[in-house]
Design a protein around this motif. Structure first.
Motif, PDB file in Angstrom:
ATOM      1  N   GLY A   1      21.142  15.285  -8.755  1.00  0.00           N
ATOM      2  CA  GLY A   1      22.133  16.307  -8.492  1.00  0.00           C
ATOM      3  C   GLY A   1      21.877  17.140  -7.261  1.00  0.00           C
ATOM      4  N   ARG A   2      20.836  16.794  -6.497  1.00  0.00           N
ATOM      5  CA  ARG A   2      20.559  17.539  -5.270  1.00  0.00           C
ATOM      6  C   ARG A   2      21.498  17.083  -4.162  1.00  0.00           C
ATOM      7  N   VAL A   3      22.012  18.032  -3.409  1.00  0.00           N
ATOM      8  CA  VAL A   3      22.933  17.720  -2.321  1.00  0.00           C
ATOM      9  C   VAL A   3      22.151  17.130  -1.152  1.00  0.00           C
ATOM     10  N   THR A   4      22.562  15.942  -0.718  1.00  0.00           N
ATOM     11  CA  THR A   4      21.862  15.254   0.366  1.00  0.00           C
ATOM     12  C   THR A   4      22.671  15.204   1.662  1.00  0.00           C
ATOM     13  N   PHE A   5      23.957  15.493   1.582  1.00  0.00           N
ATOM     14  CA  PHE A   5      24.811  15.461   2.777  1.00  0.00           C
ATOM     15  C   PHE A   5      25.945  16.442   2.592  1.00  0.00           C
ATOM     16  N   LYS A   6      26.252  17.210   3.660  1.00  0.00           N
ATOM     17  CA  LYS A   6      27.320  18.205   3.591  1.00  0.00           C
ATOM     18  C   LYS A   6      28.103  18.163   4.907  1.00  0.00           C
ATOM     19  N   ARG A   7      29.420  18.059   4.777  1.00  0.00           N
ATOM     20  CA  ARG A   7      30.280  18.047   5.959  1.00  0.00           C
ATOM     21  C   ARG A   7      31.390  19.068   5.778  1.00  0.00           C
ATOM     22  N   LEU A   8      31.616  19.869   6.793  1.00  0.00           N
ATOM     23  CA  LEU A   8      32.621  20.920   6.764  1.00  0.00           C
ATOM     24  C   LEU A   8      33.657  20.624   7.845  1.00  0.00           C
ATOM     25  N   VAL A   9      34.941  20.620   7.463  1.00  0.00           N
ATOM     26  CA  VAL A   9      36.021  20.240   8.378  1.00  0.00           C
ATOM     27  C   VAL A   9      37.093  21.316   8.350  1.00  0.00           C
ATOM     28  N   THR A  10      37.685  21.564   9.517  1.00  0.00           N
ATOM     29  CA  THR A  10      38.819  22.478   9.640  1.00  0.00           C
ATOM     30  C   THR A  10      39.890  21.783  10.469  1.00  0.00           C
ATOM     31  N   PRO A  11      41.142  22.175  10.347  1.00  0.00           N
ATOM     32  CA  PRO A  11      42.195  21.524  11.142  1.00  0.00           C
ATOM     33  C   PRO A  11      41.954  21.647  12.646  1.00  0.00           C
ATOM     34  N   GLN A  12      42.563  20.743  13.380  1.00  0.00           N
ATOM     35  CA  GLN A  12      42.439  20.752  14.832  1.00  0.00           C
ATOM     36  C   GLN A  12      42.997  22.047  15.421  1.00  0.00           C
ATOM     37  N   LEU A  13      42.249  22.630  16.344  1.00  0.00           N
ATOM     38  CA  LEU A  13      42.661  23.912  16.916  1.00  0.00           C
ATOM     39  C   LEU A  13      43.840  23.783  17.860  1.00  0.00           C
ATOM     40  N   ASP A  14      44.119  22.555  18.351  1.00  0.00           N
ATOM     41  CA  ASP A  14      45.243  22.378  19.272  1.00  0.00           C
ATOM     42  C   ASP A  14      46.541  22.052  18.541  1.00  0.00           C
ATOM     43  N   SER A  15      46.569  22.247  17.233  1.00  0.00           N
ATOM     44  CA  SER A  15      47.768  21.929  16.450  1.00  0.00           C
ATOM     45  C   SER A  15      48.680  23.135  16.261  1.00  0.00           C
ATOM     46  N   GLY A  16      48.457  24.185  17.044  1.00  0.00           N
ATOM     47  CA  GLY A  16      49.312  25.360  16.945  1.00  0.00           C
ATOM     48  C   GLY A  16      48.845  26.390  15.943  1.00  0.00           C
ATOM     49  N   ILE A  17      47.583  26.298  15.513  1.00  0.00           N
ATOM     50  CA  ILE A  17      47.061  27.278  14.567  1.00  0.00           C
ATOM     51  C   ILE A  17      46.307  28.361  15.317  1.00  0.00           C
ATOM     52  N   LEU A  18      46.109  29.485  14.637  1.00  0.00           N
ATOM     53  CA  LEU A  18      45.364  30.586  15.211  1.00  0.00           C
ATOM     54  C   LEU A  18      43.870  30.286  15.098  1.00  0.00           C
ATOM     55  N   PRO A  19      43.118  30.333  16.197  1.00  0.00           N
ATOM     56  CA  PRO A  19      41.667  30.116  16.098  1.00  0.00           C
ATOM     57  C   PRO A  19      41.037  31.191  15.222  1.00  0.00           C
ATOM     58  N   GLY A  20      40.408  30.801  14.128  1.00  0.00           N
ATOM     59  CA  GLY A  20      39.861  31.766  13.180  1.00  0.00           C
ATOM     60  C   GLY A  20      38.513  32.309  13.606  1.00  0.00           C
ATOM     61  N   THR A  21      38.381  33.639  13.662  1.00  0.00           N
ATOM     62  CA  THR A  21      37.081  34.219  13.982  1.00  0.00           C
ATOM     63  C   THR A  21      36.076  33.953  12.870  1.00  0.00           C
ATOM     64  N   SER A  22      36.540  33.968  11.624  1.00  0.00           N
ATOM     65  CA  SER A  22      35.643  33.707  10.492  1.00  0.00           C
ATOM     66  C   SER A  22      35.226  32.240  10.468  1.00  0.00           C
ATOM     67  N   GLN A  23      36.175  31.349  10.722  1.00  0.00           N
ATOM     68  CA  GLN A  23      35.842  29.918  10.785  1.00  0.00           C
ATOM     69  C   GLN A  23      34.821  29.654  11.884  1.00  0.00           C
ATOM     70  N   GLY A  24      35.011  30.279  13.045  1.00  0.00           N
ATOM     71  CA  GLY A  24      34.078  30.074  14.143  1.00  0.00           C
ATOM     72  C   GLY A  24      32.684  30.555  13.810  1.00  0.00           C
ATOM     73  N   ALA A  25      32.581  31.723  13.190  1.00  0.00           N
ATOM     74  CA  ALA A  25      31.268  32.256  12.817  1.00  0.00           C
ATOM     75  C   ALA A  25      30.599  31.385  11.765  1.00  0.00           C
ATOM     76  N   LEU A  26      31.386  30.958  10.769  1.00  0.00           N
ATOM     77  CA  LEU A  26      30.806  30.133   9.713  1.00  0.00           C
ATOM     78  C   LEU A  26      30.359  28.774  10.241  1.00  0.00           C
ATOM     79  N   PHE A  27      31.135  28.178  11.137  1.00  0.00           N
ATOM     80  CA  PHE A  27      30.735  26.889  11.705  1.00  0.00           C
ATOM     81  C   PHE A  27      29.408  27.007  12.450  1.00  0.00           C
ATOM     82  N   ALA A  28      29.225  28.103  13.178  1.00  0.00           N
ATOM     83  CA  ALA A  28      27.967  28.299  13.894  1.00  0.00           C
ATOM     84  C   ALA A  28      26.794  28.380  12.920  1.00  0.00           C
ATOM     85  N   ALA A  29      26.984  29.109  11.823  1.00  0.00           N
ATOM     86  CA  ALA A  29      25.914  29.241  10.834  1.00  0.00           C
ATOM     87  C   ALA A  29      25.664  27.933  10.092  1.00  0.00           C
TER      88      ALA A  29
END
Length: 304
Positions: A210-238
Motif C-alpha cells: 500500500g505504499r505509494v511508489t509513483f505520483k503524477r500531478l496534472v493540470t489543464p493546458q495553460l494556453d487553453s484560455g484558462i486563468l494561470p492559477g497562482t495556487s497551482q503554480g506554487a503547488l507544482f513547484a513544491a
C-alpha cells in the motif's frame, strides 16, 4: 458592524485612505460598476502571513496590461495591504484567516483615472467546510473551443477581470442541482477550469503493502484560455521538489473519472477534494485520496 475594511489607493495618502465599508464609496458612473471594466485578485492571510503576494501582484499587473489599464505599482499595493490588515486587526482582533481582495477599475468615465482599493474581510464559512469534506461538481460546457484564446485575444480569457457574471451564473446553476461547484469544458472536449479555481488531477501507483511508489500531478493546458492559477503554480513547484511528476494536459472528462484523485485549488478555499463529478464518485481508493490530499496540502502550506 461590518467586518470589511476598505483602503483606497490615493496619491494624497501614501499608505492608503481608509473608508467606511458601511457607507457609499464608489461613483455610480465608475466603469467597474457599470461595465465590469477592471481587474482584481483575491488572496488569503493565514495566521498573519500573506500568502503568495508576489504571484498575485504579478498576475494583477499582467491582467491590467492585457486590458491596457494603468494600475499602481507593487509597492503601493503592498502599503495599502499593510494598512488594511492593521485596521482589520484593530477592528476584528485577529488575523488568523482573512481574505484580501485587490481591485482596480478604469475609474469614472471620462476621467482616465483608475479607482483602486484593497478590501479585507472574513472568508465564507463554506470555504473551510468544503476544504475539509470535499465537494460535488458538475461538468458544464463553456461554449468555445480550447484554442479560442489564441484566435481572439480581445476576449481576455487569460485575464482576471471583474466580468464574473457568467462564472457566478454557473455556480448558481450547480447549486440549483445540489452540486457545490463546476468544472468547465471546451466545445472540443477539453477540461478547462472552475469558475473560481484551477483543476488538478492525480495518478498514483502503490506496492503490495500500500505504499505509494509513483505520483503524477496534472493540470489543464495553460494556453487553453484558462486563468494561470497562482495556487497551482506554487503547488507544482513544491510537488516537483517532493518528487512528483508534473504534466500540463490536455485533459478530457474521461481523465477526471479515471483519476485517483481530483481537486479544485484556489487561494481562499485552498486544496479542495472533488468527491463526485456529475454524480459519479472520483477515486476508487478513499484512503489513497486522503493520503494524497494531506501530502499536497502540507506541501502547499509550506511553499505558499
Amino acid at each position: 458592524m461590518t467586518q470589511t475594511v476598505l483602503v483606497f489607493l490615493d496619491p494624497a495618502h501614501p499608505d492608503g485612505r481608509i473608508e467606511d465599508a458601511g457607507k457609499p464609496t464608489l461613483y455610480a458612473t465608475d466603469q467597474g460598476v457599470n461595465r465590469g471594466d477592471g481587474v482584481f485578485e483575491t488572496l488569503l492571510v493565514l495566521d498573519g502571513h500573506v500568502r503568495k503576494l508576489p504571484a498575485h501582484l504579478a498576475r494583477l499587473a499582467s491582467s491590467a496590461r492585457m486590458m491596457h489599464l494603468d494600475v499602481p505599482g507593487h509597492e503601493e499595493w503592498e502599503r495599502a495591504i499593510v494598512t488594511a490588515l492593521a485596521e482589520y486587526q484593530e477592528t476584528v482582533g485577529v488575523l488568523d484567516e482573512v481574505v484580501v481582495r485587490l481591485v482596480a477599475t478604469r475609474g469614472v468615465e471620462g476621467t482616465h483615472v483608475p479607482t483602486c482599493w484593497v478590501a479585507a474581510f472574513p472568508p465564507a464559512p463554506s470555504a473551510k467546510r468544503q476544504r475539509e469534506h470535499g465537494i460535488d461538481v458538475l461538468l458544464l460546457d463553456r461554449g468555445y473551443d480550447s484554442d479560442l484564446a489564441e484566435r481572439a485575444p480581445w476576449l481576455l480569457l487569460g485575464a482576471k477581470t471583474l466580468s464574473y457574471a457568467v462564472n457566478m451564473a454557473a455556480l448558481r446553476y450547480a447549486h440549483d442541482r445540489a452540486a457545490d461547484d463546476v468544472i468547465f469544458t471546451s466545445r472540443d472536449g477539453k477540461v478547462l477550469e472552475g469558475p473560481t479555481s484551477t483543476v488538478l488531477v492525480a495518478h498514483a501507483e502503490t506496492d503490495d503493502d500500500g505504499r505509494v511508489t509513483f505520483k503524477r500531478l496534472v493540470t489543464p493546458q495553460l494556453d487553453s484560455g484558462i486563468l494561470p492559477g497562482t495556487s497551482q503554480g506554487a503547488l507544482f513547484a513544491a510537488a516537483k521538489e517532493a518528487g512528483w511528476e508534473l504534466g500540463y494536459g490536455p485533459l478530457e472528462p474521461d481523465d477526471l473519472f479515471d483519476a485517483d484523485a481530483v481537486w479544485l485549488i484556489s487561494s481562499v478555499r485552498l486544496l479542495t477534494p472533488v468527491n463526485h463529478i456529475d454524480g459519479k464518485p472520483i477515486g476508487a481508493n478513499p484512503s489513497l485520496v486522503k493520503a494524497l490530499t494531506e501530502e499536497l496540502a502540507s506541501l502547499f502550506d509550506r511553499i505558499a
